[in-house]
Scaffold this active site. Structure first.
Site, PDB file in Angstrom:
ATOM      1  CG  ASP A  41      -2.241   0.725   1.005  1.00  0.00           C
ATOM      2  OD1 ASP A  41      -2.144   1.976   0.710  1.00  0.00           O
ATOM      3  OD2 ASP A  41      -3.151   0.058   1.347  1.00  0.00           O
ATOM      4  CG  ASP A  70       2.722   4.151  -6.828  1.00  0.00           C
ATOM      5  OD1 ASP A  70       1.370   3.758  -7.360  1.00  0.00           O
ATOM      6  OD2 ASP A  70       2.925   5.165  -7.117  1.00  0.00           O
ATOM      7  CB  VAL A  71      -0.942  -0.656  -7.372  1.00  0.00           C
ATOM      8  CG1 VAL A  71      -1.122  -1.333  -6.272  1.00  0.00           C
ATOM      9  CG2 VAL A  71      -1.708   0.454  -7.757  1.00  0.00           C
ATOM     10  CG  ASN A  97      -8.942  -3.837  -2.295  1.00  0.00           C
ATOM     11  OD1 ASN A  97     -10.178  -3.691  -2.413  1.00  0.00           O
ATOM     12  ND2 ASN A  97      -8.311  -3.134  -1.357  1.00  0.00           N
ATOM     13  CE1 TYR A 164     -13.679   3.927  -8.000  1.00  0.00           C
ATOM     14  CE2 TYR A 164     -15.952   3.530  -8.461  1.00  0.00           C
ATOM     15  CZ  TYR A 164     -14.832   3.168  -7.859  1.00  0.00           C
ATOM     16  OH  TYR A 164     -14.884   2.162  -6.854  1.00  0.00           O
ATOM     17  CB  THR A 199     -14.376   1.999   2.911  1.00  0.00           C
ATOM     18  OG1 THR A 199     -14.773   2.690   1.588  1.00  0.00           O
ATOM     19  CG2 THR A 199     -14.863   0.475   2.923  1.00  0.00           C
TER      20      THR A 199
HETATM   21  N1  LIG Z   1     -16.008   1.683  -0.811  1.00  0.00           N
HETATM   22  C1  LIG Z   1     -17.039   1.513  -1.453  1.00  0.00           C
HETATM   23  O1  LIG Z   1     -18.191   1.710  -1.589  1.00  0.00           O
HETATM   24  C2  LIG Z   1     -16.410   0.855  -2.984  1.00  0.00           C
HETATM   25  C3  LIG Z   1     -17.420   0.128  -3.712  1.00  0.00           C
HETATM   26  C4  LIG Z   1     -16.978  -0.499  -4.845  1.00  0.00           C
HETATM   27  C5  LIG Z   1     -15.925  -0.630  -5.220  1.00  0.00           C
HETATM   28  N2  LIG Z   1     -14.941  -0.133  -4.208  1.00  0.00           N
HETATM   29  C6  LIG Z   1     -13.554  -0.575  -4.449  1.00  0.00           C
HETATM   30  O2  LIG Z   1     -13.049  -1.275  -3.585  1.00  0.00           O
HETATM   31  C7  LIG Z   1     -11.460  -0.965  -3.331  1.00  0.00           C
HETATM   32  C8  LIG Z   1     -10.981  -0.738  -1.913  1.00  0.00           C
HETATM   33  O3  LIG Z   1     -11.592   0.558  -1.452  1.00  0.00           O
HETATM   34  P1  LIG Z   1     -12.194   0.909  -0.224  1.00  0.00           P
HETATM   35  O4  LIG Z   1     -13.585   1.147  -0.094  1.00  0.00           O
HETATM   36  O5  LIG Z   1     -11.615  -0.167   0.862  1.00  0.00           O
HETATM   37  O6  LIG Z   1     -11.428   2.131  -0.118  1.00  0.00           O
HETATM   38  P2  LIG Z   1     -10.021   2.821   0.972  1.00  0.00           P
HETATM   39  O7  LIG Z   1      -9.614   4.350   0.401  1.00  0.00           O
HETATM   40  O8  LIG Z   1     -10.288   2.589   2.154  1.00  0.00           O
HETATM   41  O9  LIG Z   1      -9.115   1.674   0.380  1.00  0.00           O
HETATM   42  C9  LIG Z   1      -8.371   1.852  -0.683  1.00  0.00           C
HETATM   43  C10 LIG Z   1      -6.974   1.505  -0.392  1.00  0.00           C
HETATM   44  O10 LIG Z   1      -6.018   1.539  -1.683  1.00  0.00           O
HETATM   45  C11 LIG Z   1      -4.932   2.129  -1.246  1.00  0.00           C
HETATM   46  N3  LIG Z   1      -4.127   2.848  -2.628  1.00  0.00           N
HETATM   47  C12 LIG Z   1      -4.590   3.835  -3.300  1.00  0.00           C
HETATM   48  N4  LIG Z   1      -3.650   4.316  -4.177  1.00  0.00           N
HETATM   49  C13 LIG Z   1      -2.780   3.288  -4.166  1.00  0.00           C
HETATM   50  C14 LIG Z   1      -1.653   2.946  -5.073  1.00  0.00           C
HETATM   51  N5  LIG Z   1      -1.242   3.748  -6.108  1.00  0.00           N
HETATM   52  N6  LIG Z   1      -0.786   1.935  -4.710  1.00  0.00           N
HETATM   53  C15 LIG Z   1      -1.075   1.100  -3.600  1.00  0.00           C
HETATM   54  N7  LIG Z   1      -2.189   1.350  -2.648  1.00  0.00           N
HETATM   55  C16 LIG Z   1      -2.965   2.445  -3.059  1.00  0.00           C
HETATM   56  C17 LIG Z   1      -5.234   3.352  -0.430  1.00  0.00           C
HETATM   57  O11 LIG Z   1      -4.149   3.686   0.407  1.00  0.00           O
HETATM   58  C18 LIG Z   1      -6.180   2.433   0.449  1.00  0.00           C
HETATM   59  O12 LIG Z   1      -5.537   1.687   1.355  1.00  0.00           O
HETATM   60  C19 LIG Z   1     -11.240   0.022  -4.432  1.00  0.00           C
HETATM   61  O13 LIG Z   1     -10.749  -0.479  -5.592  1.00  0.00           O
HETATM   62  C20 LIG Z   1     -12.491   0.605  -4.739  1.00  0.00           C
HETATM   63  O14 LIG Z   1     -12.606   1.356  -6.060  1.00  0.00           O
HETATM   64  C21 LIG Z   1     -15.235   0.475  -3.276  1.00  0.00           C
END
Ligand SMILES: NC(=O)c1ccc[n+]([C@@H]2O[C@H](COP(=O)([O-])OP(=O)(O)OC[C@H]3O[C@@H](n4cnc5c(N)ncnc54)[C@H](O)[C@@H]3O)[C@@H](O)[C@H]2O)c1
Length: 303
Positions: A41, A70-71, A97, A164, A199
């Protein structure tokens, strides 16, 4: 859907974006089932705290490790998977993720080249790069399973989330294109597609406590959410059920898991000549791509 504890026991999982939110919840579920977890992360302090807590819960056994990743950068992604190999002996499972979301007023924000960089880079290139490296790490070990986090936004199109949505449609397309990996190197790829989950990402949109003119935050605030446990169940079932490959699994409020099937290209008419052509292509392609795997693995070992 039942989750067999045995499938995960002794396996090694890599999780991107696992410091918090959905990634962290999946990390907790995997560790509690006897899986070793490596989190990559950009949130280093939060990620390290998550890993410390996972190790504390594992009562003296090293169950989790963290590395800054960094992905969007191949060097980091390679280091993540190599770190998992050196810490725990290899990689069987990847949960790709990491993701970011746009501000709701994106469409009318300044025309700045930077605005179109972040989301495609993290949400699309990040998933693509991590999949390609994960596939090699797993092929080396005889196979494995990759789950990517897409979204309901991979099938829907609310205006406020336009860019998005486009990235998550791409993740769905990427997942559905990779069916042949199972036959090439025994790696399955599936996508979990959650509706809103409580989240930090959702809080960024709802802007809780702030007064805003844009109607989208209030709309999202009142929209139903899916429980994070439901998303975790979906993710685990995509991993442990070996019949699942290129599936896109919706996780919907209040507690629903439903596979979203792709459309059929020629639903109204059958086309036997084309079917035959496609069948032959699949056979030839399999031979061709299998011949490319060995050299790619050699390069991965040297990287
Ligand atoms: N929360 C929602 O409602 C929801 C719904 C559908 C899909 N998602 C997807 O679920 C996944 C997780 O999101 P979440 O809701 O847990 O949010 P979150 O913001 O808590 O988690 C996202 C994580 O990705 C990390 N991240 C961001 N850019 C990065 C990079 N360049 N390299 C490495 N890590 C990186 C962040 O630091 C964070 O820990 C995401 O892909 C999001 O698009 C979320």
């Amino acid at each position: 859907m039942t989750v067999s504890d045995n499938y995960f026991s002794g396996k090694v999982a890599v999780i991107t974006g696992g410091s918090r939110g959905i990634g962290r919840a999946v990390a907790e579920a995997l560790v509690s089932r006897g899986c070793k977890v490596v989190i990559g992360d950009v949130l280093d302090q939060v990620g390290q705290e998550t890993v410390n807590e996972l190790n504390t819960r594992a009562a003296g056994v090293k169950a989790a490790a963290y590395i800054h990743t960094d992905v969007t950068v191949y060097k980091d992604v390679l280091a993540l998977f190599k770190f998992a190999e050196s810490e725990f002996g290899g990689v069987d499972i990847a949960f790709l993720n990491a993701g970011v979301i746009n501000k709701p007023d994106y469409m009318f924000s300044p025309l700045d080249d930077e605005a179109e960089k972040l989301l495609p880079e993290v949400n699309i290139s990040g998933v693509v790069k991590c999949t390609r490296v994960a596939m090699l790490a797993m092929a080396k070990r005889g196979g494995g399973v990759i789950t990517v986090t897409a979204s309901c936004a991979g099938f829907l199109g609310p205006f406020a989330q336009s860019i998005y949505n486009a990235t998550k449609h791409a993740v769905v397309g990427w997942t559905r294109s990779l069916g042949m990996l199972k036959d090439i190197c025994n790696v399955r790829v599936n996508a979990v597609c959650p509706h809103w989950v409580e989240t930090d990402m959702r809080h960024k949109i709802t802007k809780k406590g702030e007064v805003v003119v844009d109607p989208y935050p209030a709309f999202v605030q009142q929209s139903p959410t899916v429980k994070i446990d439901t998303v975790v169940s979906g993710v685990l079932s995509l991993m442990e059920d070996e019949s699942r490959n290129t599936e896109t699994l919706l996780t919907l409020p209040p507690n629903i898991l439903r596979v979203q099937e792709p459309i059929q290209p020629f639903p109204e008419q059958s086309n036997p000549a084309y079917d035959q052509l496609a069948e032959q292509y699949e056979k030839d392609a399999l031979v061709y791509y299998k011949s490319l795997l060995g050299p790619a693995l050699k390069k991965y070992e040297q990287a």
